[in-house]
Scaffold this active site. Structure first.
Site, mmCIF file in Angstrom:
data_model
loop_
_atom_site.group_PDB
_atom_site.id
_atom_site.type_symbol
_atom_site.label_atom_id
_atom_site.label_comp_id
_atom_site.label_asym_id
_atom_site.label_seq_id
_atom_site.Cartn_x
_atom_site.Cartn_y
_atom_site.Cartn_z
ATOM 1 N N ILE A 125 -34.307 -39.844 -46.047
ATOM 2 C CA ILE A 125 -34.073 -39.928 -47.311
ATOM 3 C C ILE A 125 -32.817 -40.670 -47.884
ATOM 4 O O ILE A 125 -32.020 -41.309 -46.781
ATOM 5 C CB ILE A 125 -32.706 -38.276 -48.098
ATOM 6 C CG1 ILE A 125 -33.424 -37.503 -47.157
ATOM 7 C CG2 ILE A 125 -32.740 -38.457 -49.112
ATOM 8 C CD1 ILE A 125 -33.607 -35.681 -47.443
ATOM 9 N N GLU A 174 -27.018 -44.912 -50.313
ATOM 10 C CA GLU A 174 -26.271 -45.643 -51.272
ATOM 11 C C GLU A 174 -26.395 -47.453 -50.336
ATOM 12 O O GLU A 174 -26.097 -48.259 -51.161
ATOM 13 C CB GLU A 174 -24.887 -45.484 -50.854
ATOM 14 C CG GLU A 174 -24.983 -44.166 -51.679
ATOM 15 C CD GLU A 174 -23.306 -44.054 -51.860
ATOM 16 O OE1 GLU A 174 -22.655 -44.551 -51.858
ATOM 17 O OE2 GLU A 174 -22.717 -42.473 -52.289
ATOM 18 N N THR A 175 -26.939 -47.234 -48.754
ATOM 19 C CA THR A 175 -27.045 -48.492 -48.750
ATOM 20 C C THR A 175 -29.201 -48.872 -48.440
ATOM 21 O O THR A 175 -29.488 -48.625 -48.289
ATOM 22 C CB THR A 175 -26.603 -49.079 -47.269
ATOM 23 O OG1 THR A 175 -27.765 -48.119 -46.250
ATOM 24 C CG2 THR A 175 -25.032 -47.575 -47.388
ATOM 25 N N HIS A 235 -30.683 -49.653 -45.748
ATOM 26 C CA HIS A 235 -30.427 -48.826 -44.506
ATOM 27 C C HIS A 235 -31.754 -48.451 -44.580
ATOM 28 O O HIS A 235 -32.861 -47.843 -43.866
ATOM 29 C CB HIS A 235 -29.353 -47.861 -43.568
ATOM 30 C CG HIS A 235 -28.436 -48.447 -42.759
ATOM 31 N ND1 HIS A 235 -27.091 -48.758 -43.685
ATOM 32 C CD2 HIS A 235 -28.415 -49.003 -42.174
ATOM 33 C CE1 HIS A 235 -26.703 -49.127 -42.753
ATOM 34 N NE2 HIS A 235 -27.078 -49.828 -41.809
ATOM 35 N N CYS A 287 -38.296 -37.175 -42.125
ATOM 36 C CA CYS A 287 -38.282 -37.797 -43.571
ATOM 37 C C CYS A 287 -36.767 -38.432 -43.059
ATOM 38 O O CYS A 287 -35.805 -38.417 -42.721
ATOM 39 C CB CYS A 287 -37.679 -36.468 -43.979
ATOM 40 S SG CYS A 287 -37.242 -35.985 -45.587
ATOM 41 N N ARG A 293 -42.138 -31.753 -50.824
ATOM 42 C CA ARG A 293 -43.779 -32.788 -50.457
ATOM 43 C C ARG A 293 -43.958 -31.643 -48.791
ATOM 44 O O ARG A 293 -44.743 -31.869 -47.846
ATOM 45 C CB ARG A 293 -43.342 -33.905 -49.977
ATOM 46 C CG ARG A 293 -43.273 -34.928 -51.266
ATOM 47 C CD ARG A 293 -43.307 -36.236 -50.912
ATOM 48 N NE ARG A 293 -43.017 -37.179 -52.138
ATOM 49 C CZ ARG A 293 -42.377 -38.502 -52.136
ATOM 50 N NH1 ARG A 293 -42.495 -38.459 -51.220
ATOM 51 N NH2 ARG A 293 -42.833 -38.748 -53.135
#
Length: 81
Positions: A11, A14-15, A17, A9, A56
């Site tokens: 997630i 804020e960047t 990446h 997974c 999911r």
């Protein structure tokens, strides 16, 4: 091995990446499938938050792990012919 399931997974944070890692993982699994005789099933969830990941992985949107296991079994059958 008759099949491999890559489960994970990613997630979003804020960047940027998230975009780089998601793309690299998907490209890597694709490349492995091209060079390998063993099917490698992509079961990577790219989510905006933890709740989406939960939904999911057995929550209200089904279980992507079970779906991937079913895909692996089907690929094993295809390869055995």
């Amino acid at each position: 091995y008759d099949a491999i399931i890559s489960i994970g997974c990613i997630i979003k944070g804020e960047t940027k990446h998230f975009d780089f890692i998601s793309s690299a993982v998907i490209d890597g699994i694709k490349d492995l499938n091209i060079i390998s005789n063993i099917p490698i099933i992509l079961c990577i969830s790219t989510d905006n938050n933890i709740q989406q990941s939960i939904n999911r992985s057995g929550g209200k949107f089904g279980n992507k792990g079970s779906d991937s296991a079913e895909a692996a079994l089907k690929m094993i059958l295809v390869n055995s012919k």
